[in-house]
Design a protein around this motif. Structure first.
Motif, PDB file in Angstrom:
ATOM      1  N   GLY A   1      23.662  -6.195  68.789  1.00 58.76           N
ATOM      2  CA  GLY A   1      23.937  -4.895  68.624  1.00 58.76           C
ATOM      3  C   GLY A   1      22.450  -4.078  68.714  1.00 58.76           C
ATOM      4  N   SER A   2      22.524  -3.122  67.517  1.00 60.51           N
ATOM      5  CA  SER A   2      21.490  -2.258  67.577  1.00 60.51           C
ATOM      6  C   SER A   2      19.872  -2.852  67.551  1.00 60.51           C
ATOM      7  N   THR A   3      19.758  -4.053  66.948  1.00 63.61           N
ATOM      8  CA  THR A   3      18.481  -4.695  66.779  1.00 63.61           C
ATOM      9  C   THR A   3      18.080  -5.316  68.181  1.00 63.61           C
TER      10      THR A   3
ATOM     11  N   HIS B   1      28.901  -7.491  80.854  1.00 60.63           N
ATOM     12  CA  HIS B   1      27.762  -6.354  81.552  1.00 60.63           C
ATOM     13  C   HIS B   1      26.609  -7.237  82.149  1.00 60.63           C
ATOM     14  N   GLY B   2      26.379  -8.309  81.936  1.00 64.55           N
ATOM     15  CA  GLY B   2      25.297  -9.120  82.495  1.00 64.55           C
ATOM     16  C   GLY B   2      24.015  -8.902  81.432  1.00 64.55           C
ATOM     17  N   GLY B   3      23.999  -7.904  80.556  1.00 61.99           N
ATOM     18  CA  GLY B   3      22.800  -8.124  79.596  1.00 61.99           C
ATOM     19  C   GLY B   3      23.146  -8.806  78.257  1.00 61.99           C
ATOM     20  N   ARG B   4      22.093  -9.058  77.709  1.00 58.70           N
ATOM     21  CA  ARG B   4      22.166  -9.916  76.773  1.00 58.70           C
ATOM     22  C   ARG B   4      23.029  -9.365  75.280  1.00 58.70           C
ATOM     23  N   ILE B   5      23.729 -10.151  74.709  1.00 55.76           N
ATOM     24  CA  ILE B   5      24.434  -9.470  73.388  1.00 55.76           C
ATOM     25  C   ILE B   5      24.064  -9.947  72.242  1.00 55.76           C
TER      26      ILE B   5
ATOM     27  N   LEU C   1      30.869 -12.651  66.301  1.00 53.97           N
ATOM     28  CA  LEU C   1      30.105 -12.354  67.660  1.00 53.97           C
ATOM     29  C   LEU C   1      29.785 -13.643  68.299  1.00 53.97           C
ATOM     30  N   VAL C   2      28.912 -14.492  67.542  1.00 48.62           N
ATOM     31  CA  VAL C   2      28.478 -15.449  68.122  1.00 48.62           C
ATOM     32  C   VAL C   2      29.761 -16.414  68.891  1.00 48.62           C
ATOM     33  N   ASP C   3      30.750 -16.710  68.145  1.00 50.84           N
ATOM     34  CA  ASP C   3      31.714 -17.540  68.645  1.00 50.84           C
ATOM     35  C   ASP C   3      32.607 -16.898  69.777  1.00 50.84           C
ATOM     36  N   GLU C   4      32.650 -15.542  69.865  1.00 56.52           N
ATOM     37  CA  GLU C   4      33.118 -14.870  71.076  1.00 56.52           C
ATOM     38  C   GLU C   4      32.334 -15.169  72.182  1.00 56.52           C
TER      39      GLU C   4
END
Length: 165
Positions: free
Chosen positions: A132-134, A67-71, A6-9
């Motif tokens: 994600g959920s956190t 989407h513009g929000g943090r992931i 996830l970090v890499d992508e």
């Protein structure tokens, strides 16, 4: 350190990231480049301001999604890239090539960075702290700081009357 997919992508697609440097105040945005599993940031005169990054050993990096929000927010180990090393030679020209609105040729930019700026390497130092959920549901927006510009300005001077329709 093993790469987290996830970090890499997320970082491969990022042109901007938010950094939180412990003891340096709130998070701030920086332009950055992801090269070979690490994030590189240039700061100093004529470049972006990155409070506390030059002296830091750790930081937190937040990336946004499509989407513009943090992931994702991940911890980073911060180190400085020194002019004249093999890493400098491999990274500085790539950074200069990605620098938008830069003045001068790539060689001039790299020479100026070597003399005046700090190139920081932020390598992942563990699993993401938020993903994600956190991720928090609230906006986490800080209230705007007080400013004299918040007062009602005077109306502009008009030489001639303007007819109302």
């Amino acid at each position: 350190m093993e790469q987290v997919p996830l970090v890499d992508e997320a970082m491969k697609k990022a042109a901007v990231a938010w950094l939180t440097v412990p003891g340096a105040g709130p998070a701030y945005a920086v332009w950055c480049v992801w090269i070979d599993g690490a994030l590189y940031v240039v700061s100093g005169p004529g470049e972006q301001v990155a409070p506390g990054l030059a002296e830091a050993t750790t930081a937190y990096v937040t990336a946004r999604g499509d989407h513009g929000g943090r992931i994702v927010t991940w911890p980073a180990e911060v180190s400085r890239i020194t002019f004249g090393t093999d890493e400098w030679d491999a990274v500085a020209t790539q950074l200069a090539g990605k620098r938008l609105n830069a003045r001068g040729a790539t060689e001039e930019i790299v020479t100026r960075w070597a003399a005046e700026c700090v190139v920081s390497r932020l390598a992942p130092a563990g699993a993401p702290t938020e993903a994600g959920s956190t991720l928090p549901d609230a906006s986490l927006a800080a209230p705007p700081p007080p400013t004299p510009a918040a007062r009602t300005p005077r109306r502009p001077f008009r030489l001639h009357r303007v007819r109302k329709r």
